[in-house]
Write a protein that holds these residues in place. Structure first.
Motif, PDB file in Angstrom:
ATOM      1  N   GLU A  63       0.735   2.021   6.834  1.00 17.28           N
ATOM      2  CA  GLU A  63       1.488   1.579   5.663  1.00 17.28           C
ATOM      3  C   GLU A  63       2.200   2.739   4.972  1.00 17.28           C
ATOM      4  O   GLU A  63       3.267   2.571   4.400  1.00 17.28           O
TER       5      GLU A  63
ATOM      6  N   SER B  48      -3.431  -0.117  -3.446  1.00 13.18           N
ATOM      7  CA  SER B  48      -3.693  -1.006  -2.323  1.00 13.18           C
ATOM      8  C   SER B  48      -4.337  -2.282  -2.839  1.00 13.18           C
ATOM      9  O   SER B  48      -5.141  -2.262  -3.775  1.00 13.18           O
TER      10      SER B  48
ATOM     11  N   TYR C 230      -7.212   3.048  -4.388  1.00 15.72           N
ATOM     12  CA  TYR C 230      -8.210   3.656  -3.511  1.00 15.72           C
ATOM     13  C   TYR C 230      -8.184   5.166  -3.690  1.00 15.72           C
ATOM     14  O   TYR C 230      -7.229   5.750  -4.219  1.00 15.72           O
TER      15      TYR C 230
ATOM     16  N   MET D 201       0.835  -1.182   0.000  1.00 15.74           N
ATOM     17  CA  MET D 201       0.000   0.000   0.000  1.00 15.74           C
ATOM     18  C   MET D 201       0.881   1.248   0.000  1.00 15.74           C
ATOM     19  O   MET D 201       1.889   1.308   0.704  1.00 15.74           O
TER      20      MET D 201
ATOM     21  N   VAL E 229      -2.230   6.127   6.078  1.00 16.88           N
ATOM     22  CA  VAL E 229      -2.984   5.141   5.312  1.00 16.88           C
ATOM     23  C   VAL E 229      -2.663   3.747   5.847  1.00 16.88           C
ATOM     24  O   VAL E 229      -1.497   3.417   6.098  1.00 16.88           O
ATOM     25  N   ARG E 230      -3.719   2.928   6.035  1.00 18.35           N
ATOM     26  CA  ARG E 230      -3.531   1.557   6.511  1.00 18.35           C
ATOM     27  C   ARG E 230      -4.673   0.679   6.009  1.00 18.35           C
ATOM     28  O   ARG E 230      -5.691   1.171   5.523  1.00 18.35           O
ATOM     29  N   LYS E 231      -4.479  -0.599   6.179  1.00 15.21           N
ATOM     30  CA  LYS E 231      -5.541  -1.546   5.844  1.00 15.21           C
ATOM     31  C   LYS E 231      -6.691  -1.374   6.829  1.00 15.21           C
ATOM     32  O   LYS E 231      -6.469  -1.136   8.018  1.00 15.21           O
ATOM     33  N   SER E 232      -7.890  -1.472   6.338  1.00 13.48           N
ATOM     34  CA  SER E 232      -9.074  -1.267   7.175  1.00 13.48           C
ATOM     35  C   SER E 232      -9.049  -2.206   8.379  1.00 13.48           C
ATOM     36  O   SER E 232      -8.798  -3.418   8.246  1.00 13.48           O
TER      37      SER E 232
ATOM     38  N   THR F  60      -9.074   0.003   2.463  1.00 13.66           N
ATOM     39  CA  THR F  60      -8.146   1.005   2.996  1.00 13.66           C
ATOM     40  C   THR F  60      -8.882   2.062   3.784  1.00 13.66           C
ATOM     41  O   THR F  60      -9.983   2.477   3.415  1.00 13.66           O
TER      42      THR F  60
END
Length: 823
Positions: free
Chosen positions: A291, A220, A251, A194, A282-285, A224
């Protein structure tokens, strides 16, 4: 894993292609250009830094290679980012060509995920730009209209433009010099799944509420979320999370954050520079680990422009006072933070609020604009197009637009960024030689179209100069004044003077470093007795760009006493330049012949040039060694926020001008002082009230009737508390007609403040410093000023020197007063 950015600034070597393979030079600092490295190894002498570049001409005859090694990066993916390559280069990784470069103004990014080994060797080969140009051809219809060097997107003044081997280039090198190499960071980026690929963060005011808009896009493989933190002075004041929309392989998230009654960012002199830090993570949900992240600093300010170039910022009328900023160095394009900080200090001291980033200059790094944000210095940012016409094919034009787009995306969040401009003199330069301005569509239509997409709310000025019946029409838009060599109408009260120019040598101690031979050769008498004869010594003239008519830009030096030595000649040219600054600057400050609305008065004044790129005898008010002589301090005075001036048009009148942040109320002491009799012939006190951003007639002095030209006019402005704000002294005759006694100066010091008095009138009091033999690095809050007898002038000692001997003298005196200083 979070995205990692590693500067590759260690372990580099330089190789001259064609020499033995073992002949690699260690590069002690990166970024460095070839000349930096050769200077560091003492292969070039310090003479090159002083602009004597004959010994460095061979550099451009060779190809050069940079090499470094790095380990396999962590993370699934990796890329190399080249922020500044000058200019033609081929890039290799582990012996394999991975990219090429041909544009000084564009960064490059190359993904290397599938090419990395445990140990990697990066090599950059720079090619000969003059050889490349020799094989290129301009279309026939452009041959007499476009400089051939413009075929390559590299700074215009990196090329020898018609100067001979012993003559100064326009920027000041003797002869011209072509830099090559790495001038900005090379970065290794690594990431996993990501990353952020594009963002736009803007702050604006809507009524009393601040709006921070954000838009972020990226790559990604998972759902996200974006977290947005708003901080002020390190404290989080807003914290929100947004679920990003899923796009094809990526995204996008966007939205707005509102802050009630935000603190405002103001230009210098108009209040504090309140700044907010925006952090996007920003990161994974549903996960905690970030990330990728970016951080930007923004400021809230309300900018109105009722007519072009008439700015009202946070409800205050703000006219633009500043300078046209050339590159800070010539032998290298690497950013030098200490030089930049000194320039900012001198800009502030000179009462400037704006820097015009010249279209014939170079890109400046983020930290320069961050410093402008912190200090409240407004930025007039030009795209990198320079004097005269350009190739007009679509491919070339789109490359220029791409450069501008990169600049816009990088800078648009800055509170200090006031406006964009399409370049310097690209249209006017063609008009001057009677040619069509080929390529003008780039500035007139291509740049505006790009800005409508990327930064639609900021003012765009097509070119500098631009507006009116012809491109350099003083009545509209902005104009460049060259009244010393051109005659043209309507120049008395220009709408906006974006270049004001004269010529003078730098201060003596600077001039001694940049010329060869004695300052005053035996047998030279300074007389001009025949056509074509130079008005300065030949070794001074060697540092003037003669093809630009450099000498003719001088002020009215003939109005001063004949010269007898180097000091009197330096004073003659410096004082005549200072007098031109005072005359032209006062006209712009007054702004119109009769009282007029803010939108109908002159809207700004820019010194040209603000600084020297190479050591030079020309027009900069800050010399190569970052010292200020008479022109610098004359500029400082004429740009004082509140000032008074005399006008001798159809009558003798006294005006007060207020470009400060508030209305002004005070008192003026004004009158006549006779230099021959040393008597006050008239003296009166007048109340004064001037609204913010306005100019007022204080008094018509026609009741003085007639008086001797041995008299000077003086006006001393005081605030309500009786504190001195500004003193104006005007001469009604030329200096060579006037008597000047030895002023018998006395000086005292308390802390870092000098108190200077004179028994008789003192013309152009000069303050210099010496710290253990070093005359450089001093700065004063005033210098080279006139002083009425009996008055006390308090001058603060600025600059980087903490101790030394301060000397005070006047040109019509052989006496020097000295005093010790310790901060």
């Amino acid at each position: 894993m979070e995205k990692d950015r590693i500067k590759l600034n260690k372990g580099w070597e330089l190789h001259q292609v064609g020499t033995t393979e073992t002949d690699w030079l260690a590069i002690r600092k990166m970024p460095s250009q070839v000349a930096d490295i050769l200077l560091d190894h003492e292969i070039l002498t310090e003479e090159v830094k002083l602009g004597w570049c004959q010994e460095a001409q061979w550099i451009s005859d060779y190809e050069w290679e940079y090499r470094c090694c790095f380990e396999r990066p962590k993370g699934k993916r990796s890329r190399l980012i080249f922020k500044g390559l000058d200019t033609l280069a081929t890039i290799y990784l582990n012996g394999k060509e991975i990219g090429s470069h041909d544009d000084f103004y564009l960064p490059d990014s190359i993904e290397i995920s599938d090419l990395c080994q445990d140990q990697n060797t990066l090599l950059i080969r720079f090619h000969r730009v003059m050889e490349w140009l020799a094989h290129e051809e301009l279309p026939t219809y452009l041959e007499d209209a476009v400089l051939k060097c413009k075929l390559l997107r590299k700074p215009l003044h990196d090329f020898p433009l018609k100067n001979g081997p012993d003559e100064s280039s326009y920027q000041g090198a003797v002869p011209g010099f072509t830099p090559v190499g790495v001038y900005d960071d090379i970065i290794l980026e690594t990431w996993d799944d990501m990353e952020i690929t594009d963002e736009n963060i803007q702050a604006k005011l809507i009524g009393d509420r601040g709006e921070i808009s954000f838009a972020v896009e990226g790559v990604s493989e998972d759902n996200t979320e974006v977290q947005i933190l708003v901080k002020m002075e390190g404290c989080i004041i807003k914290d929100i999370c947004v679920e990003a929309k899923v796009l094809d392989g990526g995204y996008r998230a966007e939205g707005c954050i509102y802050i009630e009654n935000p603190k405002l960012w103001n230009p210098i002199g108009f209040g504090r520079q309140e700044l907010y830090t925006i952090e996007l993570l920003v990161r994974k949900s549903g996960e905690i680990l970030t990330e990728d992240r970016i951080e930007k600093t923004v400021g809230f300010r309300r900018i109105e422009m009722p007519v072009p170039l008439a700015f009202i910022i946070n409800g205050k009328k703000v006219r633009l006072w500043g300078g046209s900023m050339d590159p800070m160095q010539g032998y290298t394009h690497c950013y030098q933070k200490e030089r930049a900080e000194r320039i900012f200090d001198m800009v502030e001291n000179a009462n400037m609020n704006t820097l015009r980033i010249w279209g014939e200059g170079i890109p400046l790094p983020d930290e320069f604009y961050e410093e402008a944000d912190r200090r409240g210095i407004l930025i007039w940012q030009e795209f990198f197009m320079g004097h005269g016409a350009y190739p007009d094919n679509e491919e070339y034009g789109m490359k220029c637009v791409k450069e501008a787009e990169v600049l816009v995306r990088r800078l648009r969040h800055h509170a200090s960024l006031l406006m964009w401009c399409g370049g310097n003199e690209t249209i006017m330069g063609a008009e001057l030689i009677g040619k069509y301005p080929f390529g003008d569509w780039i500035a007139k239509s291509a740049f505006p179209e790009m800005l409508r997409r990327l930064d639609p709310e900021r003012y765009y000025h097509v070119n500098s100069p631009y507006g009116g019946e012809w491109t350099n029409d003083p009545r509209e838009g902005d104009s460049h004044t060259y009244e010393c060599i051109w005659e043209y109408p309507y120049q008395e009260y220009p709408n906006f003077l974006s270049e004001s120019i004269r010529t003078a040598p730098p201060a003596r101690y600077s001039l001694e470093k940049i010329i060869r031979g004695a300052l005053w050769e035996p047998g030279y008498d300074g007389k001009v007795t025949r056509p074509g004869q130079g008005i300065m010594p030949e070794n001074w003239r060697q540092r003037i760009h003669l093809l630009a008519d450099g000498e003719r830009y001088s002020g009215n030096y003939w109005e001063y006493y004949d010269v007898t030595d180097a000091d009197s000649m330096l004073y003659r040219f410096g004082a005549s330049y200072g007098a031109a600054i005072k005359r032209i600057g006062e006209q712009v400050r007054k702004g119109s012949r009769e009282k007029a609305d803010f939108t109908k008065r002159s809207k700004g004044y820019m010194a040209c040039k603000l600084l020297d790129t190479w050591p030079k005898v020309f027009c900069a008010i800050i010399d190569y060694f970052q010292e200020g002589y008479i022109p610098y301090y004359a500029t400082k005075r004429v740009l004082s926020p509140v000032m008074v001036q005399f006008s001798r048009e159809e009558s003798l009148r006294l005006y007060a001008v207020n470009d400060s942040a508030e209305d002004f109320h005070g008192m003026i002491e004004t009158g006549l002082y006779n230099l021959r009799t040393e008597q006050l012939e008239r003296r009166e006190f007048l109340p004064v009230c001037v609204e913010q951003g306005d100019c007022e007639l204080v008094n018509d002095l026609a009741h003085y009737l007639f008086f001797s030209k041995d008299c000077i006019l003086f006006a001393r402005l005081m605030d309500k508390a009786g504190r001195d704000i500004y003193t104006c002294i005007d001469y009604v005759d030329i200096e060579r007609h006037l008597p000047f006694e030895d002023p018998e100066i006395s000086v005292a010091i308390q802390g870092d403040v000098l108190s200077i008095k004179a028994l008789h009138f003192a013309r152009c009091v000069e303050i210099t410093g010496n710290c253990d033999g070093n005359e450089f690095g001093w700065l004063f809050d005033d210098n080279y000023f006139d002083l009425l007898p009996g008055m006390t002038k308090n001058v603060r000692i600025l600059g980087k020197q903490n101790h030394g001997t301060i000397s005070v003298k006047a040109p019509y005196s052989k006496n020097v007063q000295q005093i010790r200083f310790c901060r």
